[in-house]
Design an enzyme around this catalytic site. Structure first.
Site, mmCIF file in Angstrom:
data_model
loop_
_atom_site.group_PDB
_atom_site.id
_atom_site.type_symbol
_atom_site.label_atom_id
_atom_site.label_comp_id
_atom_site.label_asym_id
_atom_site.label_seq_id
_atom_site.Cartn_x
_atom_site.Cartn_y
_atom_site.Cartn_z
ATOM 1 N N GLU A 34 2.579 -82.224 -75.113
ATOM 2 C CA GLU A 34 1.765 -83.340 -75.615
ATOM 3 C C GLU A 34 0.403 -82.795 -76.042
ATOM 4 O OE1 GLU A 34 2.099 -86.781 -76.359
ATOM 5 O OE2 GLU A 34 0.114 -86.235 -77.095
ATOM 6 N N GLY A 40 1.839 -90.879 -72.752
ATOM 7 C CA GLY A 40 2.142 -92.276 -73.104
ATOM 8 C C GLY A 40 2.131 -92.580 -74.602
ATOM 9 N N VAL A 185 2.716 -107.036 -88.417
ATOM 10 C CA VAL A 185 2.497 -107.316 -86.986
ATOM 11 C C VAL A 185 1.087 -106.938 -86.548
ATOM 12 C CG1 VAL A 185 3.594 -107.143 -84.758
ATOM 13 C CG2 VAL A 185 4.884 -106.565 -86.771
ATOM 14 N N ASP A 316 9.810 -93.449 -83.491
ATOM 15 C CA ASP A 316 9.198 -93.763 -84.786
ATOM 16 C C ASP A 316 9.412 -92.670 -85.835
ATOM 17 O OD1 ASP A 316 8.216 -96.056 -83.629
ATOM 18 O OD2 ASP A 316 6.106 -95.669 -84.115
ATOM 19 N N ALA A 324 8.474 -99.787 -79.557
ATOM 20 C CA ALA A 324 8.476 -98.965 -78.345
ATOM 21 C C ALA A 324 9.823 -99.016 -77.635
ATOM 22 C CB ALA A 324 7.368 -99.432 -77.415
ATOM 23 N N HIS A 448 15.222 -127.176 -65.185
ATOM 24 C CA HIS A 448 14.367 -128.190 -65.793
ATOM 25 C C HIS A 448 13.121 -128.365 -64.936
ATOM 26 C CE1 HIS A 448 13.171 -131.794 -67.918
ATOM 27 N NE2 HIS A 448 12.994 -132.390 -66.740
HETATM 28 P P1 FAD Z 1 4.468 -92.338 -80.176
HETATM 29 O O1 FAD Z 1 4.215 -93.384 -79.192
HETATM 30 O O2 FAD Z 1 3.712 -92.389 -81.464
HETATM 31 O O3 FAD Z 1 4.144 -90.960 -79.435
HETATM 32 C C1 FAD Z 1 4.157 -89.752 -80.088
HETATM 33 C C2 FAD Z 1 3.429 -88.728 -79.238
HETATM 34 O O4 FAD Z 1 3.661 -87.449 -79.772
HETATM 35 C C3 FAD Z 1 1.906 -88.916 -79.216
HETATM 36 O O5 FAD Z 1 1.455 -88.881 -77.898
HETATM 37 C C4 FAD Z 1 1.393 -87.696 -80.007
HETATM 38 O O6 FAD Z 1 0.135 -87.234 -79.557
HETATM 39 C C5 FAD Z 1 2.474 -86.675 -79.718
HETATM 40 N N1 FAD Z 1 2.602 -85.624 -80.727
HETATM 41 C C6 FAD Z 1 2.773 -85.774 -82.066
HETATM 42 N N2 FAD Z 1 2.941 -84.574 -82.662
HETATM 43 C C7 FAD Z 1 2.852 -83.642 -81.669
HETATM 44 C C8 FAD Z 1 2.952 -82.228 -81.647
HETATM 45 N N3 FAD Z 1 3.200 -81.510 -82.753
HETATM 46 N N4 FAD Z 1 2.806 -81.623 -80.460
HETATM 47 C C9 FAD Z 1 2.567 -82.319 -79.318
HETATM 48 N N5 FAD Z 1 2.484 -83.643 -79.287
HETATM 49 C C10 FAD Z 1 2.630 -84.299 -80.444
HETATM 50 N N6 FAD Z 1 5.742 -101.589 -80.345
HETATM 51 C C11 FAD Z 1 6.323 -102.514 -79.555
HETATM 52 O O7 FAD Z 1 7.529 -102.424 -79.296
HETATM 53 N N7 FAD Z 1 5.598 -103.540 -79.012
HETATM 54 C C12 FAD Z 1 4.280 -103.687 -79.265
HETATM 55 O O8 FAD Z 1 3.657 -104.629 -78.767
HETATM 56 C C13 FAD Z 1 3.642 -102.746 -80.102
HETATM 57 N N8 FAD Z 1 2.336 -102.849 -80.382
HETATM 58 C C14 FAD Z 1 1.737 -101.911 -81.164
HETATM 59 C C15 FAD Z 1 0.391 -102.067 -81.457
HETATM 60 C C16 FAD Z 1 -0.257 -101.143 -82.260
HETATM 61 C C17 FAD Z 1 -1.721 -101.316 -82.564
HETATM 62 C C18 FAD Z 1 0.468 -100.025 -82.758
HETATM 63 C C19 FAD Z 1 -0.216 -99.002 -83.602
HETATM 64 C C20 FAD Z 1 1.813 -99.873 -82.494
HETATM 65 C C21 FAD Z 1 2.460 -100.825 -81.698
HETATM 66 N N9 FAD Z 1 3.824 -100.733 -81.407
HETATM 67 C C22 FAD Z 1 4.422 -101.680 -80.627
HETATM 68 C C23 FAD Z 1 4.652 -99.628 -81.918
HETATM 69 C C24 FAD Z 1 4.840 -98.564 -80.821
HETATM 70 O O9 FAD Z 1 3.573 -98.104 -80.400
HETATM 71 C C25 FAD Z 1 5.684 -97.407 -81.358
HETATM 72 O O10 FAD Z 1 6.892 -97.900 -81.873
HETATM 73 C C26 FAD Z 1 5.980 -96.403 -80.250
HETATM 74 O O11 FAD Z 1 4.797 -95.914 -79.674
HETATM 75 C C27 FAD Z 1 6.813 -95.242 -80.789
HETATM 76 O O12 FAD Z 1 7.072 -94.366 -79.743
HETATM 77 P P2 FAD Z 1 7.365 -92.816 -80.012
HETATM 78 O O13 FAD Z 1 7.645 -92.237 -78.657
HETATM 79 O O14 FAD Z 1 8.354 -92.645 -81.083
HETATM 80 O O15 FAD Z 1 5.996 -92.200 -80.570
HETATM 81 P P1 NAI Z 2 4.111 -103.720 -91.050
HETATM 82 O O1 NAI Z 2 5.101 -102.939 -91.798
HETATM 83 O O2 NAI Z 2 4.529 -104.647 -89.976
HETATM 84 O O3 NAI Z 2 3.244 -104.586 -92.066
HETATM 85 C C1 NAI Z 2 2.526 -104.030 -93.131
HETATM 86 C C2 NAI Z 2 2.216 -105.131 -94.125
HETATM 87 O O4 NAI Z 2 1.331 -104.608 -95.104
HETATM 88 C C3 NAI Z 2 3.449 -105.640 -94.862
HETATM 89 O O5 NAI Z 2 3.434 -107.034 -94.852
HETATM 90 C C4 NAI Z 2 3.284 -105.046 -96.252
HETATM 91 O O6 NAI Z 2 3.881 -105.851 -97.265
HETATM 92 C C5 NAI Z 2 1.778 -105.026 -96.386
HETATM 93 N N1 NAI Z 2 1.248 -104.074 -97.370
HETATM 94 C C6 NAI Z 2 1.713 -102.835 -97.660
HETATM 95 N N2 NAI Z 2 0.936 -102.252 -98.604
HETATM 96 C C7 NAI Z 2 -0.040 -103.146 -98.916
HETATM 97 C C8 NAI Z 2 -1.142 -103.142 -99.812
HETATM 98 N N3 NAI Z 2 -1.407 -102.092 -100.558
HETATM 99 N N4 NAI Z 2 -1.940 -104.235 -99.855
HETATM 100 C C9 NAI Z 2 -1.681 -105.329 -99.074
HETATM 101 N N5 NAI Z 2 -0.645 -105.387 -98.212
HETATM 102 C C10 NAI Z 2 0.159 -104.312 -98.116
HETATM 103 O O7 NAI Z 2 3.073 -102.631 -90.506
HETATM 104 P P2 NAI Z 2 1.895 -102.735 -89.453
HETATM 105 O O8 NAI Z 2 1.486 -104.135 -89.203
HETATM 106 O O9 NAI Z 2 0.875 -101.758 -89.922
HETATM 107 O O10 NAI Z 2 2.571 -102.176 -88.145
HETATM 108 C C11 NAI Z 2 3.161 -100.874 -88.119
HETATM 109 C C12 NAI Z 2 4.305 -100.811 -87.181
HETATM 110 O O11 NAI Z 2 3.872 -100.955 -85.841
HETATM 111 C C13 NAI Z 2 5.318 -101.897 -87.464
HETATM 112 O O12 NAI Z 2 6.490 -101.292 -87.920
HETATM 113 C C14 NAI Z 2 5.551 -102.581 -86.167
HETATM 114 O O13 NAI Z 2 6.903 -102.589 -85.840
HETATM 115 C C15 NAI Z 2 4.770 -101.782 -85.135
HETATM 116 N N6 NAI Z 2 4.040 -102.742 -84.309
HETATM 117 C C16 NAI Z 2 4.753 -103.562 -83.495
HETATM 118 C C17 NAI Z 2 4.125 -104.532 -82.766
HETATM 119 C C18 NAI Z 2 4.938 -105.433 -81.934
HETATM 120 O O14 NAI Z 2 6.099 -105.140 -81.702
HETATM 121 N N7 NAI Z 2 4.394 -106.535 -81.447
HETATM 122 C C19 NAI Z 2 2.673 -104.707 -82.805
HETATM 123 C C20 NAI Z 2 2.027 -103.824 -83.738
HETATM 124 C C21 NAI Z 2 2.710 -102.861 -84.431
#
Ligand code: FAD
Ligand code: NAI
Length: 469
Positions: A34, A40, A185, A316, A324, A448
């Protein structure tokens, strides 16, 4: 040269850390590389967890200001202590990432700090911020490096005024005007946080709808609810540029998606939330010969194996929803596959939740998808206005929508807009895991008075009829 490992995982997000724990439980000797100071990944450090801490706190702030009076609770207008709210967020993150440390120790997982790269199958090179590189010898490698925010060309992110979600989780004061680019989202969740705390929020979206991929009827109704809360939308629009003014404010140039004259929106902060892109930088995948797909994701087969034997990828950084729990389940599946078991993820039953108020939760097919696929489907719906518990909670916004096959009655998809929708969706996920029919749900006793009764009523409406409408 460090010891020989059975499995080395690059990245400790929900995909990587869950994979590591399951692999250790299955008897493998596991290493995790990491590059960040804490474990995390995106989810625990700058994603799911901190955003939900702020969504919870800001929802209560909003409720204390506007919802208590009708319930007979008279209090003076609540005062925002943003510093403490951000402290709550940071403490929540610290407690969660500390939990991963504990689980790694408990499962005897070795952590290497630094950037991981793959010179060849069987080897991972760790480059720490300072000091010497380490080469890990390993039977298998799982790439779990996640994703990073996408940006628009010509727009410079400073994470103070022009921010991604990372900066938007850490603003020092509530902006008067926040422009959100992207009605996905992140835009709607973090837009909601700052709107509840007092910002005037305008969301600029390229498409003619919000939340692409969600059921379009749900998205339409949900947009109206957000508008009622004060969120403004400019759909079919794009941002052509952001300029910093002499007074320190921003001018956001917005034009119709198909081009044309630009309109200028004043803002204190602009949040770019237009999606995320797979993170493969620094891994040296070209050297190892690992193939990517047309969108830069690691290409894998049904067993998460990349184009190179012994190198796998999950989360991802591969195709599929960036969620997640999807990453976690792929982590478990690949660990089981490597242990000779039949690891598997059912992609037809992965829930998705938008943690706004009301929440939006969905699983399986949308009505739009069923139409496009030519499936003969029926719709069962029930509004929360007819649910006793929702009335008692003053939470009557929204509805449950269940889509089932006309011939077999099998549930194909379900969508809920409403308070606690994200918790309620799981009975539908379980039903779909068991290939259940709407009648199975309709004949299941629900306590209920609960909000979940609306789900049963929607199922009843697919048979002889709902009772309470
Ligand atoms: P990540 O969580 O992105 O972890 C990747 C890890 O790899 C990081 O720690 C990074 O530092 C490390 N890494 C990368 N390259 C290297 C390298 N070369 N060497 C060593 N380490 C490296 N998803 C949900 O399901 N529910 C939510 O409510 C939700 N809310 C979100 C809110 C926000 C603001 C954002 C940005 C995302 C949200 N997501 C949510 C999406 C969720 O965070 C991701 O889908 C999830 O974290 C993906 O998990 P991952 O393990 O694939 O990668
Ligand atoms: P997203 O893919 O959900 O939404 C991006 C939005 O931006 C789309 O509606 C798209 O049409 C629009 N868009 C793209 N290019 C644009 C432009 N040039 N101008 C205006 N609008 C434009 O991506 P977001 O919200 O950035 O989230 C990224 C990922 O993180 C999502 O895939 C989501 O699954 C994950 N995530 C999940 C959460 C959850 O599960 N509650 C919370 C936050 C993120």
């Amino acid at each position: 040269m460090a010891d020989q490992f059975d499995l080395t995982i690059i990245g400790s997000g929900p995909g990587g850390y869950v994979c590591a724990i399951r692999a250790a439980q299955l008897g493998m000797k596991v290493a995790v590389v990491e590059k960040w100071a804490t474990l995390g990944g995106t989810c625990l450090n700058i994603g799911c967890i901190p955003s939900k801490a702020l969504l919870h706190a800001s929802e209560l702030f909003e409720e204390a200001g506007h919802g208590f009076k009708a319930l007979g609770i008279d209090i003076p207008a609540p005062q925002l202590n943003l510093k403490q709210m951000l402290t709550h967020k940071s403490e929540t993150v610290a407690s969660n990432v500390g939990g991963v440390d504990y689980l790694f120790k408990k499962n005897k997982i070795t952590v290497f700090r630094g950037i991981g790269s793959i010179p060849a199958a069987g080897k991972v090179l760790v480059t720490p911020q300072s000091g010497a590189q380490t080469e890990i010898a390993t039977k298998n490698i799982v790439i779990a490096t996640g994703s990073v925010s996408a940006n628009l060309p010509g727009i410079e992110i400073d994470e103070k005024q022009v921010v991604t979600s990372t900066g938007a989780l850490n603003l020092e004061k509530v902006p008067n005007k926040l422009v959100v680019i992207g009605a996905g989202v992140i835009g709607l969740e973090l837009g909601s946080v700052w709107m509840r705390l007092g910002a005037q929020v305008t969301v600029v979206e390229y498409l003619d709808r919000i939340l692409p991929g969600m059921d379009s009827e749900v998205a339409r109704q949900f947009q109206r609810m957000l508008q009622k809360q004060g969120m403004e939308f400019k759909l079919s629009s794009k941002v052509a540029g952001i300029e910093k003014q002499d007074d320190g404010s921003l001018k956001v140039k917005v034009e119709a998606a198909k081009g044309g004259e630009a309109e200028e929106l004043g803002a204190d902060v602009a949040l770019v939330a237009i999606g995320r892109k797979p993170h493969t930088e620094g891994l040296g995948l070209d050297i190892a010969g690992v193939a990517l797909d047309e969108r830069g994701r690691v290409r894998v087969d049904g067993h998460y194996k990349s184009s190179v034997d012994g190198i796998y990828a999950i989360g991802d950084v591969i195709a599929g929803p960036m969620l997640a729990h999807k990453a976690e389940d792929e982590g478990i599946a690949v660990a089981e596959i490597l242990a000779g078991q039949a690891g598997h993820v059912n992609y037809a039953a992965i829930p998705a939740v938008v943690y706004t108020n009301p929440e939006v939760a969905s699983v399986g097919k949308t009505e739009d998808e069923l139409k496009a696929d030519g499936v003969d489907y029926k719709i069962g719906k029930f509004p929360f206005t007819a649910n006793g518990r929702a009335k008692a909670m003053l939470a009557t916004q929204g509805f449950v929508k269940i889509l089932a096959d006309v011939e077999t009655d099998r549930v194909l998809g379900a969508h809920i807009v409403g308070k606690n929708a994200g918790e309620m969706i799981h009975e539908l996920v379980t039903l779909m895991e068991f290939s259940g029919a709407s009648e199975d749900l309709a004949r299941t006793t629900h306590a209920h008075p609960t909000l979940s009764e609306a789900i049963r009523e929607a199922a009843l409406s697919l048979g002889d009829g709902a009772i309470h409408i």
